[in-house]
Enzyme design. Sequence first.
Site, PDB file in Angstrom:
ATOM      1  N   TYR A 130       1.002  -1.289  -0.025  1.00  0.00           N
ATOM      2  CA  TYR A 130      -0.114  -0.044   0.192  1.00  0.00           C
ATOM      3  C   TYR A 130       0.770   1.233   0.018  1.00  0.00           C
ATOM      4  CZ  TYR A 130      -3.679   3.198   1.461  1.00  0.00           C
ATOM      5  OH  TYR A 130      -4.509   4.491   1.630  1.00  0.00           O
TER       6      TYR A 130
ATOM      7  N   LYS B 290       1.241   4.206  -2.984  1.00  0.00           N
ATOM      8  CA  LYS B 290       0.921   5.673  -2.537  1.00  0.00           C
ATOM      9  C   LYS B 290       2.187   6.495  -2.992  1.00  0.00           C
ATOM     10  CE  LYS B 290      -3.311   5.007  -1.752  1.00  0.00           C
ATOM     11  NZ  LYS B 290      -4.427   5.750  -2.614  1.00  0.00           N
TER      12      LYS B 290
ATOM     13  N   VAL C 297      -8.389   8.141   8.036  1.00  0.00           N
ATOM     14  CA  VAL C 297      -9.628   8.968   7.885  1.00  0.00           C
ATOM     15  C   VAL C 297     -10.774   7.782   8.284  1.00  0.00           C
ATOM     16  CG1 VAL C 297     -11.303  10.068   6.264  1.00  0.00           C
ATOM     17  CG2 VAL C 297      -8.627  10.132   6.115  1.00  0.00           C
TER      18      VAL C 297
HETATM   19  N1  NAI Z   1      -9.404   6.021   4.875  1.00  0.00           N
HETATM   20  C1  NAI Z   1      -8.039   6.157   5.221  1.00  0.00           C
HETATM   21  O1  NAI Z   1      -7.672   6.365   6.388  1.00  0.00           O
HETATM   22  C2  NAI Z   1      -7.311   6.778   4.135  1.00  0.00           C
HETATM   23  C3  NAI Z   1      -7.834   6.779   2.607  1.00  0.00           C
HETATM   24  N2  NAI Z   1      -7.010   7.170   1.496  1.00  0.00           N
HETATM   25  C4  NAI Z   1      -7.283   6.568   0.259  1.00  0.00           C
HETATM   26  O2  NAI Z   1      -8.451   7.422  -0.114  1.00  0.00           O
HETATM   27  C5  NAI Z   1      -8.910   6.624  -1.029  1.00  0.00           C
HETATM   28  C6  NAI Z   1     -10.512   6.440  -0.670  1.00  0.00           C
HETATM   29  O3  NAI Z   1     -10.590   5.398   0.271  1.00  0.00           O
HETATM   30  P1  NAI Z   1     -11.718   5.487   1.550  1.00  0.00           P
HETATM   31  O4  NAI Z   1     -12.705   6.385   1.197  1.00  0.00           O
HETATM   32  O5  NAI Z   1     -10.964   5.546   2.760  1.00  0.00           O
HETATM   33  O6  NAI Z   1     -12.331   3.858   1.252  1.00  0.00           O
HETATM   34  P2  NAI Z   1     -13.621   3.269   0.902  1.00  0.00           P
HETATM   35  O7  NAI Z   1     -13.350   1.733   0.956  1.00  0.00           O
HETATM   36  O8  NAI Z   1     -14.693   3.930   1.904  1.00  0.00           O
HETATM   37  O9  NAI Z   1     -13.919   3.786  -0.457  1.00  0.00           O
HETATM   38  C7  NAI Z   1     -13.212   3.215  -1.739  1.00  0.00           C
HETATM   39  C8  NAI Z   1     -14.180   3.230  -2.667  1.00  0.00           C
HETATM   40  O10 NAI Z   1     -13.478   3.097  -3.877  1.00  0.00           O
HETATM   41  C9  NAI Z   1     -14.306   1.791  -4.622  1.00  0.00           C
HETATM   42  N3  NAI Z   1     -13.409   1.030  -5.355  1.00  0.00           N
HETATM   43  C10 NAI Z   1     -12.704   0.237  -5.037  1.00  0.00           C
HETATM   44  N4  NAI Z   1     -12.429  -0.673  -6.149  1.00  0.00           N
HETATM   45  C11 NAI Z   1     -12.575   0.027  -7.005  1.00  0.00           C
HETATM   46  C12 NAI Z   1     -12.340  -0.114  -8.534  1.00  0.00           C
HETATM   47  N5  NAI Z   1     -11.785  -1.175  -9.119  1.00  0.00           N
HETATM   48  N6  NAI Z   1     -13.039   0.813  -9.271  1.00  0.00           N
HETATM   49  C13 NAI Z   1     -13.999   1.312  -8.898  1.00  0.00           C
HETATM   50  N7  NAI Z   1     -14.140   1.810  -7.788  1.00  0.00           N
HETATM   51  C14 NAI Z   1     -13.243   1.085  -6.882  1.00  0.00           C
HETATM   52  C15 NAI Z   1     -15.170   1.303  -3.603  1.00  0.00           C
HETATM   53  O11 NAI Z   1     -16.128   0.672  -4.123  1.00  0.00           O
HETATM   54  C16 NAI Z   1     -15.272   2.420  -2.515  1.00  0.00           C
HETATM   55  O12 NAI Z   1     -16.589   3.195  -2.914  1.00  0.00           O
HETATM   56  C17 NAI Z   1      -8.170   5.581  -1.347  1.00  0.00           C
HETATM   57  O13 NAI Z   1      -7.165   5.707  -2.516  1.00  0.00           O
HETATM   58  C18 NAI Z   1      -7.566   5.308  -0.205  1.00  0.00           C
HETATM   59  O14 NAI Z   1      -6.191   4.614  -0.265  1.00  0.00           O
HETATM   60  C19 NAI Z   1      -5.569   7.860   2.118  1.00  0.00           C
HETATM   61  C20 NAI Z   1      -5.398   8.203   3.207  1.00  0.00           C
HETATM   62  C21 NAI Z   1      -6.123   7.598   4.349  1.00  0.00           C
HETATM   63  C1  LIG Z   2      -3.464   0.292   7.932  1.00  0.00           C
HETATM   64  C2  LIG Z   2      -4.619   1.401   7.559  1.00  0.00           C
HETATM   65  C3  LIG Z   2      -4.138   2.290   6.569  1.00  0.00           C
HETATM   66  C4  LIG Z   2      -5.142   3.406   6.141  1.00  0.00           C
HETATM   67  C5  LIG Z   2      -5.065   4.126   4.902  1.00  0.00           C
HETATM   68  C6  LIG Z   2      -4.102   5.355   5.236  1.00  0.00           C
HETATM   69  O1  LIG Z   2      -3.693   5.697   3.977  1.00  0.00           O
HETATM   70  C7  LIG Z   2      -3.815   5.887   6.157  1.00  0.00           C
HETATM   71  C8  LIG Z   2      -2.831   6.836   6.353  1.00  0.00           C
HETATM   72  C9  LIG Z   2      -1.619   6.334   6.408  1.00  0.00           C
HETATM   73  C10 LIG Z   2      -0.415   7.115   7.149  1.00  0.00           C
HETATM   74  C11 LIG Z   2      -0.723   8.012   8.071  1.00  0.00           C
HETATM   75  C12 LIG Z   2       0.306   8.554   8.696  1.00  0.00           C
HETATM   76  C13 LIG Z   2       0.271   9.616   9.649  1.00  0.00           C
HETATM   77  C14 LIG Z   2       1.146  10.005  10.459  1.00  0.00           C
HETATM   78  C15 LIG Z   2       1.006  11.393  11.273  1.00  0.00           C
HETATM   79  O2  LIG Z   2       0.330  10.992  12.290  1.00  0.00           O
HETATM   80  C16 LIG Z   2       2.357  11.995  11.477  1.00  0.00           C
HETATM   81  O3  LIG Z   2       3.000  10.990  12.405  1.00  0.00           O
HETATM   82  C17 LIG Z   2       3.043  12.270  10.214  1.00  0.00           C
HETATM   83  C18 LIG Z   2       3.910  13.564  10.735  1.00  0.00           C
HETATM   84  C19 LIG Z   2       4.434  14.284   9.677  1.00  0.00           C
HETATM   85  C20 LIG Z   2       4.897  15.713   9.635  1.00  0.00           C
HETATM   86  O4  LIG Z   2       4.397  16.269  10.656  1.00  0.00           O
HETATM   87  O5  LIG Z   2       5.792  16.230   9.298  1.00  0.00           O
END
Ligand code: NAI
Ligand SMILES: CCCCCC(=O)CC\C=C/C=C/C=C/[C@@H](O)[C@@H](O)CCCC(=O)O
Length: 283
Positions: free
Chosen positions: A178, A182, A213
Amino acid sequence: MDSHVTAAIQSTGRVAFKGLRPPPPPHMALQDQVAVVTGAVQGIGRAMAEILLRNGAKVALLDVNEAAGKSLKEVLDKQHGPERTLFLSCDVESEEQIRAAFQRTAGALGAVDIVCNNAGVLNEAEWEKTISVNLVAVVRVTYIALEHMNKMSGGRGGVIINTASMAGLFPLLSCPVYTATKYGVVGFTRAMAANSTALGFGIRFNALCPGFVQTDILDNIYERLGQFSQLSAETQVFVDKGVLKTSEVAEGLLELLTNDTKNGEALQVMCSSQKYMKFPVFT
Ligand SMILES: NC(=O)C1=CN([C@@H]2O[C@H](COP(=O)(O)OP(=O)(O)OC[C@H]3O[C@@H](n4cnc5c(N)ncnc54)[C@H](O)[C@@H]3O)[C@@H](O)[C@H]2O)C=CC1
Ligand SMILES: CCCCCC(=O)CC\C=C/C=C/C=C/[C@@H](O)[C@@H](O)CCCC(=O)O
């Protein structure tokens, strides 16, 4: 003072308390712009679609989840009118389905101005799928979007925002694949931004990098981490420090869309602040 509060005081002449403040005025720059959002029916993608609509854009909602797509469309029709959105069942792993979705969007809503490459998955056990959806599909959608938007081939330019992650800037040890996808999204975004400047695409490219998130991706972390599930407790420690609301991530999208000085940037969205990543300069 919080800038929304300042804006509320200016527009109403009285102090607005947090939680009771009126919504910020819409960004006129987005009025009637046509946006394509992938992974749009829930989580961050849904919040992106909602903020775009609130600011006057028309939105094509692309997702593999047809049931959720149809019910979201019903909700949005009531709030914004049926002509403002289009739900398109589309798997971003399929070139054919993406091409069809862009054609249908252009036909129904107008020429595409904004693309949010947001669909993503986290599954370290099915790691090839994770690379395919999170990175390969971002390249695929972007190249098809260029055919519509590139000023050098008759398009009218626009903005492409890729949802990366803080894991695209700092490695998350429990999910190396993952993390790699990214980092790839951030690198692709920056390279395309420089390309766009060099070749005159008229398109800005930026990456949105949220911390954790509150969405379905945080469910069942243990299973998602596969052979690294023993590190789930370590990841949980990070999660426990603070989790963003999807609407806070959508505010970051708005900044990247409306600040037209930004190209090739990665905006970190954290619980305490939003800040642009400072990358080393290559000389
Ligand atoms: N939730 C988190 O902590 C974080 C999420 N992200 C990124 O944000 C983006 C959205 O994720 P979330 O809203 O958290 O997840 P989520 O699982 O709630 O939403 C993802 C959406 O993408 C759709 N999807 C999955 N595969 C697909 C495909 N092959 N074609 C079309 N649609 C597809 C799903 O059906 C769903 O509606 C992702 O790229 C994730 O990596 C980034 C940072 C943090
Ligand atoms: C396993 C679940 C993954 C969920 C999907 C995500 O993409 C989550 C986001 C990934 C990493 C998040 C890291 C967050 C780090 C901060 O709390 C902090 O430690 C980083 C501070 C950096 C700075 O201030 O310069």
